[in-house]
Design a protein around this motif. Structure first.
Motif, PDB file in Angstrom:
ATOM      1  N   SER A 101      -8.977   1.001   9.942  1.00  0.00           N
ATOM      2  CA  SER A 101      -9.722   0.871   8.687  1.00  0.00           C
ATOM      3  C   SER A 101      -8.891   0.006   7.752  1.00  0.00           C
ATOM      4  CB  SER A 101     -10.042   2.231   8.051  1.00  0.00           C
ATOM      5  OG  SER A 101      -8.873   2.944   7.742  1.00  0.00           O
ATOM      6  N   VAL A 102      -9.595  -0.796   6.962  1.00  0.00           N
ATOM      7  CA  VAL A 102      -8.972  -1.687   5.983  1.00  0.00           C
ATOM      8  C   VAL A 102      -9.693  -1.470   4.665  1.00  0.00           C
ATOM      9  CG1 VAL A 102      -8.470  -4.079   5.357  1.00  0.00           C
ATOM     10  CG2 VAL A 102      -8.456  -3.396   7.772  1.00  0.00           C
ATOM     11  N   ALA A 103      -8.916  -1.130   3.617  1.00  0.00           N
ATOM     12  CA  ALA A 103      -9.534  -0.855   2.322  1.00  0.00           C
ATOM     13  C   ALA A 103      -8.667  -1.411   1.197  1.00  0.00           C
ATOM     14  CB  ALA A 103      -9.733   0.643   2.132  1.00  0.00           C
ATOM     15  N   ARG A 104      -9.326  -1.863   0.142  1.00  0.00           N
ATOM     16  CA  ARG A 104      -8.658  -2.293  -1.091  1.00  0.00           C
ATOM     17  C   ARG A 104      -8.729  -1.135  -2.067  1.00  0.00           C
ATOM     18  NH1 ARG A 104     -11.064  -4.350  -5.736  1.00  0.00           N
ATOM     19  NH2 ARG A 104      -9.573  -5.298  -7.151  1.00  0.00           N
ATOM     20  N   MET A 105      -7.600  -0.812  -2.671  1.00  0.00           N
ATOM     21  CA  MET A 105      -7.523   0.302  -3.606  1.00  0.00           C
ATOM     22  C   MET A 105      -7.128  -0.217  -4.988  1.00  0.00           C
ATOM     23  SD  MET A 105      -7.656   2.776  -1.283  1.00  0.00           S
ATOM     24  CE  MET A 105      -7.004   3.335   0.271  1.00  0.00           C
ATOM     25  N   VAL A 106      -7.690   0.387  -6.013  1.00  0.00           N
ATOM     26  CA  VAL A 106      -7.272   0.140  -7.391  1.00  0.00           C
ATOM     27  C   VAL A 106      -7.071   1.506  -8.030  1.00  0.00           C
ATOM     28  CG1 VAL A 106      -7.861  -0.877  -9.608  1.00  0.00           C
ATOM     29  CG2 VAL A 106      -8.579  -2.023  -7.502  1.00  0.00           C
ATOM     30  N   ALA A 107      -5.839   1.756  -8.463  1.00  0.00           N
ATOM     31  CA  ALA A 107      -5.501   3.057  -9.047  1.00  0.00           C
ATOM     32  C   ALA A 107      -5.101   2.870 -10.509  1.00  0.00           C
ATOM     33  CB  ALA A 107      -4.352   3.695  -8.270  1.00  0.00           C
ATOM     34  N   PRO A 108      -5.619   3.706 -11.403  1.00  0.00           N
ATOM     35  CA  PRO A 108      -5.284   3.590 -12.818  1.00  0.00           C
ATOM     36  C   PRO A 108      -3.859   4.057 -13.107  1.00  0.00           C
ATOM     37  CG  PRO A 108      -6.641   5.523 -12.466  1.00  0.00           C
ATOM     38  CD  PRO A 108      -6.548   4.809 -11.144  1.00  0.00           C
TER      39      PRO A 108
END
Length: 129
Positions: A38-45
């Motif tokens: 699996s390949v995912a882009r994450m954005v965390a505050p």
């Protein structure tokens, strides 16, 4: 023949973090890759963290912006933009980020699954720390 992945699928998670899966069980279930990677882009505050987990998969995390913190039994590893970290299946870890938040790409082998991430809940989290 090359296959265009025109857009990711957003996976809802608590805490304001955004997960956009490009390849994996959610976004490309018929591509033949759903269980292998699996390949995912994450954005965390800023200040985000998640519970400790003991995944059954290896995870490669490439930090694009900000800082990702990886707590493990030996301490905390700080991963800055332009750096990567590899965690191994069976390791107890917790991801969080610094005061500026973080943007990163995660590659999981075999593919991420809610059933194989093994997140600890709030009542068990402190029990083995």
């Amino acid at each position: 023949m090359p296959e265009l992945i025109a857009s990711p699928t957003r996976i809802p998670v608590p805490g304001g973090k955004v997960i956009d899966e490009h390849v994996g069980a959610v976004n490309t279930p018929d591509a033949g890759l759903q269980t292998s990677v699996s390949v995912a882009r994450m954005v965390a505050p800023a200040g985000w963290s998640e519970p400790f987990q003991t995944p059954e998969f290896d995870e490669i995390t490439l930090v694009l912006a900000g800082t990702v913190l990886v707590d493990h039994d030996g301490g905390t590893l700080e991963v800055a933009a332009g750096q990567s970290v590899v965690t191994r299946g069976g390791e107890r870890i917790r991801y969080s980020c610094g005061p500026e938040g973080a943007e990163y790409v995660a590659v999981c082998l075999p593919a991420f699954s809610p059933d194989t991430v093994n997140r600890e809940d709030e009542t068990t989290e402190g029990a083995s720390e």
